[in-house]
Enzyme design. Structure first.
Site, PDB file in Angstrom:
ATOM      1  CB  SER A  24     -26.251 -63.347   1.762  1.00 35.10           C
ATOM      2  OG  SER A  24     -26.472 -64.847   1.328  1.00 35.10           O
ATOM      3  CG  ASN A 111     -19.878 -73.914   5.014  1.00 36.51           C
ATOM      4  OD1 ASN A 111     -20.656 -73.057   4.773  1.00 36.51           O
ATOM      5  ND2 ASN A 111     -19.580 -74.651   6.009  1.00 36.51           N
ATOM      6  CG  HIS A 157       8.157 -29.076   4.699  1.00 38.66           C
ATOM      7  ND1 HIS A 157       7.999 -29.661   5.932  1.00 38.66           N
ATOM      8  CD2 HIS A 157       9.415 -29.090   4.158  1.00 38.66           C
ATOM      9  CE1 HIS A 157       9.173 -30.183   6.198  1.00 38.66           C
ATOM     10  NE2 HIS A 157      10.063 -29.954   5.203  1.00 38.66           N
ATOM     11  CB  SER A 278     -21.075 -23.075  -8.297  1.00 38.49           C
ATOM     12  OG  SER A 278     -21.960 -22.450  -7.345  1.00 38.49           O
ATOM     13  CE  LYS A 284     -16.739 -22.491  -6.226  1.00 37.96           C
ATOM     14  NZ  LYS A 284     -15.448 -22.924  -5.746  1.00 37.96           N
ATOM     15  CD  GLU A 291     -13.795 -31.085  -4.343  1.00 35.56           C
ATOM     16  OE1 GLU A 291     -13.756 -30.452  -3.337  1.00 35.56           O
ATOM     17  OE2 GLU A 291     -14.488 -30.986  -5.270  1.00 35.56           O
ATOM     18  CE1 TYR A 318     -19.551 -69.150   5.596  1.00 37.96           C
ATOM     19  CE2 TYR A 318     -21.043 -69.903   7.027  1.00 37.96           C
ATOM     20  CZ  TYR A 318     -20.749 -69.093   6.311  1.00 37.96           C
ATOM     21  OH  TYR A 318     -21.695 -68.277   5.587  1.00 37.96           O
ATOM     22  CD  GLN A 323     -25.242 -64.551   4.496  1.00 39.14           C
ATOM     23  OE1 GLN A 323     -25.255 -65.540   4.234  1.00 39.14           O
ATOM     24  NE2 GLN A 323     -26.216 -63.832   5.208  1.00 39.14           N
TER      25      GLN A 323
HETATM   26  N1  ARG Z   1     -24.686 -67.398   2.175  1.00 40.42           N
HETATM   27  C1  ARG Z   1     -23.659 -67.992   2.914  1.00 40.42           C
HETATM   28  C2  ARG Z   1     -22.430 -67.113   2.631  1.00 40.42           C
HETATM   29  O1  ARG Z   1     -22.499 -66.103   1.861  1.00 40.42           O
HETATM   30  C3  ARG Z   1     -23.446 -69.214   2.227  1.00 40.42           C
HETATM   31  C4  ARG Z   1     -22.674 -70.251   3.186  1.00 40.42           C
HETATM   32  C5  ARG Z   1     -23.475 -70.763   4.017  1.00 40.42           C
HETATM   33  N2  ARG Z   1     -23.122 -71.798   4.895  1.00 40.42           N
HETATM   34  C6  ARG Z   1     -23.555 -72.070   5.985  1.00 40.42           C
HETATM   35  N3  ARG Z   1     -22.969 -73.098   6.848  1.00 40.42           N
HETATM   36  N4  ARG Z   1     -24.561 -71.604   6.592  1.00 40.42           N
HETATM   37  O2  ARG Z   1     -21.551 -67.195   3.692  1.00 40.42           O
END
Ligand code: ARG
Length: 461
Positions: A24, A111, A157, A278, A284, A291, A318, A323
Site C-alpha cells: 500500500s 490496525n 423544465h 479548439s 471556439k 465540463e 480488521y 487497505q
Molecule cells: N497497510 C495496512 C492498511 O492500510 C495497515 C494495517 C495492516 N494490518 C494488518 N493486520 N495487516 O490497512
C-alpha cells in the site's frame, strides 16, 4: 528471505505477486505526516506511563523528526517489501537509532495506527474542503450582491417560467453550499474520536493513557470500543457522502454555466483562464473546466460507491480489504478540491451578459403568471379562469411574435373585457420580480436582505 517484521514464524518469503498485491506504500505514503505525529504522541505517552524509558523515548522521538525531515526533503521511499507507510517509517527509524526503535510499537498495532492516521488525514481534508467552500460562498455572495436586481428568466423544465434575478439564482447555490458545510461539520464532530490504543482489536495489557494521546492529536476523546475502533471506516464514508453531495451541487452549477455560455443562450462569458480553444475551429471557446467539474462528480460518486462496497460484507474486526479504503478517499479529496477551486474562479470572474438575460426574460412570456395574478386581484376572477384567459393572450402575442405587454389594450379587452390599462404596470419584468417579495422570494429587496445576512454569516460585514 522472510519478512523482517514477522519473519519468525515463516520459512519462506512472499512471492512477487504477494509483494505487489500487498503493497500500500504507493498510495499510503500520503499519510506520512499523520503517521509521524501519531507515533510521536504514542511514544510520549509510553514514556509518561513508564512503559518506555526516557532515553529510548527521546531517541525515538528525535529519530522520527529526522525521518520526517528526510521525507520532506526527498519524498517517501517506495519499497514493496515494507508494505506500507507504517513499516517504512519504523524500518528507517531502526536504521537511524538502532534497537530502541523496536519499542515504538509497544501497546500498538498497525490496525489502530492506520485508523488513527487515516482519521487525521480525513479531518484535514474536511477542513480543506470547508475552507474551499467558504471561498466559493464568498464569490457567490459577492456576485449576487452585484446582481440583486439583474433580471433573467427563471426556468422549470428548462422552459422560461417566471422572471427571477441573477442574484437570486446565485444565492440558491449559496444555500446548497451552506448545507454542505454543515454536513462537513457534522461529519467532523463524529470523526473526532481517537482509535489509538485499541491495538490489534482487543485493547492492550500495558497501562497506556488513551485520553492523553487523544488530546495530543486534537481528538475530543478516545473511541469507546476496540473492535469498532479498528474496523470502523464510517468517518471516511461520511466524508465521501458529503463530497458526493458537494460534487452534485458543483456539477449542477457547472452545467448551468455550460448552458449559459452556449451561443443560443449567451448569458455569460466564461473567463479565458478557465476555458480552452479548439485545435481546428478558430472561433471556439470551450467550457472545459466546467465540463470536468461535471465529469469529476461522477468519479467522486464512484469513490463513495467503491468504499461502501468494500465495507459492506466485512466481519469484525480488521480485514485487509480495508487497505483499499484509501485510494477512493484520496482521489475524491483531490478531485473535490480542484472542482471547488474551478467553480470559485468561474463564479468570481464570469462576465454576466445582463442585457441578454433580460431580453430572454421578456421574450419568453415570463410574466404570464403576473397577468393571471392581476386578473385575480383586480377583477376577482378565480385563478383557474384567469389562467385560461391569460393563455389566450399568450397565444395571440405568440402568433404575432411580440411580448405580452406589446399587445394593444383593445386586443386584450377582446379576450376579456374586465382587463383595463392598469394591467401594463403588472406585465413588465421589473414589476414581476418586485412583486415576489415573500420571504425567500426573488424581489430585489428580498435578495438584498439574504445577501446581507450571508455576508454577516461569512464574516464579511
Ligand atoms: N497497510 C495496512 C492498511 O492500510 C495497515 C494495517 C495492516 N494490518 C494488518 N493486520 N495487516 O490497512
Amino acid at each position: 528471505g522472510s519478512n523482517q517484521m514477522w519473519g519468525g514464524r515463516f520459512a519462506a518469503g512472499p512471492s512477487s505477486i504477494m509483494r505487489e498485491i500487498n503493497a500500500s506504500i504507493p498510495f499510503d505514503k500520503a499519510l506520512w505526516r499523520q503517521d509521524i505525529a501519531a507515533s510521536k504522541a504514542h511514544v510520549a505517552m509510553l514514556e509518561k506511563q513508564g512503559i518506555v524509558s526516557m532515553v529510548d523515548a527521546a531517541a525515538i522521538s528525535g529519530g522520527l523528526d529526522q525521518v520526517a525531515a528526510e521525507y520532506e526533503a526527498n519524498g517517501v521511499p517506495e519499497n514493496w517489501d515494507l508494505e506500507d507507510i507504517h513499516m517504512t517509517t519504523e524500518s528507517r527509524l531502526a536504521e537511524l537509532i538502532g534497537t530502541a526503535a523496536g519499542r515504538l510499537h509497544t501497546a500498538r498495532s498497525r490496525n489502530d495506527q492506520v485508523a488513527t492516521d487515516f482519521r487525521l488525514w480525513v479531518r484535514d481534508a474536511m477542513d480543506e474542503a470547508d475552507a474551499g467552500l467558504k471561498a466559493l460562498q464568498v464569490a457567490l455572495v459577492t456576485r449576487a450582491g452585484e446582481h440583486a436586481a439583474s433580471i433573467m428568466p427563471g426556468f422549470t423544465h428548462l422552459q422560461t417560467a417566471q422572471p427571477v434575478t441573477l442574484g437570486h439564482h446565485l444565492m440558491a447555490y449559496y444555500e446548497m453550499i451552506r448545507r454542505d458545510r454543515s454536513r462537513l461539520a457534522d461529519a467532523r464532530a463524529r470523526l473526532n474520536e481517537c482509535p489509538l490504543g485499541a491495538a490489534a482489536l482487543a485493547g492492550t495489557g500495558f497501562p497506556i493513557d488513551r485520553f492523553a494521546t487523544a488530546a495530543t492529536l486534537g481528538f475530543d476523546r478516545p473511541t469507546a470500543n476496540s473492535l469498532d475502533s479498528v474496523s470502523d471506516r464510517d468517518f471516511a464514508l461520511d466524508f465521501l457522502m458529503t463530497a458526493a453531495q458537494i460534487s452534485l451541487h458543483l456539477s449542477r452549477l457547472a452545467e448551468e454555466f455550460i448552458i449559459w455560455a452556449s451561443q443560443p443562450f449567451g448569458f455569460v462569458v466564461l473567463p479565458d483562464s478557465l476555458s480552452t480553444g479548439s485545435s481546428i475551429m478558430p472561433q471556439k471557446k470551450n467550457p472545459d473546466a466546467a465540463e470536468l467539474v461535471r465529469g469529476h462528480a461522477g468519479r467522486i460518486v464512484g469513490s463513495l460507491t467503491s468504499l461502501m462496497i468494500t465495507m459492506k460484507g466485512l466481519p469484525l474486526a480488521y480485514s485487509k480489504d480495508m487497505q483499499d479504503d484509501k485510494p477512493p478517499v484520496f482521489e475524491a479529496a483531490s478531485l473535490l478540491a480542484l472542482s471547488v477551486a474551478a467553480m470559485t474562479g468561474m463564479v468570481a470572474e464570469a462576465r454576466f451578459r445582463t442585457e441578454r438575460m433580460r431580453g430572454a426574460a421578456e421574450l419568453g412570456y415570463a410574466t404570464a403568471t403576473d397577468l393571471a395574478d392581476w386578473l385575480v386581484r383586480q377583477a376577482d376572477i378565480p385563478f383557474r379562469q384567469a389562467h385560461h384567459i391569460t393563455g389566450a393572450a399568450v397565444k395571440l402575442a405568440e402568433s404575432r411574435g411580440i411580448a405580452l405587454d406589446q399587445l394593444p389594450l383593445k386586443d386584450l379587452r377582446e379576450i376579456d373585457s374586465r382587463i383595463d390599462e392598469r394591467v401594463y404596470a403588472a406585465l413588465s419584468v421589473e414589476a414581476s420580480v418586485a412583486a415576489r417579495a415573500s420571504h425567500g422570494g426573488t424581489a430585489p429587496a428580498e435578495v438584498e436582505k439574504r445577501v446581507a445576512e450571508a455576508k454577516v454569516a461569512l464574516g464579511l460585514e
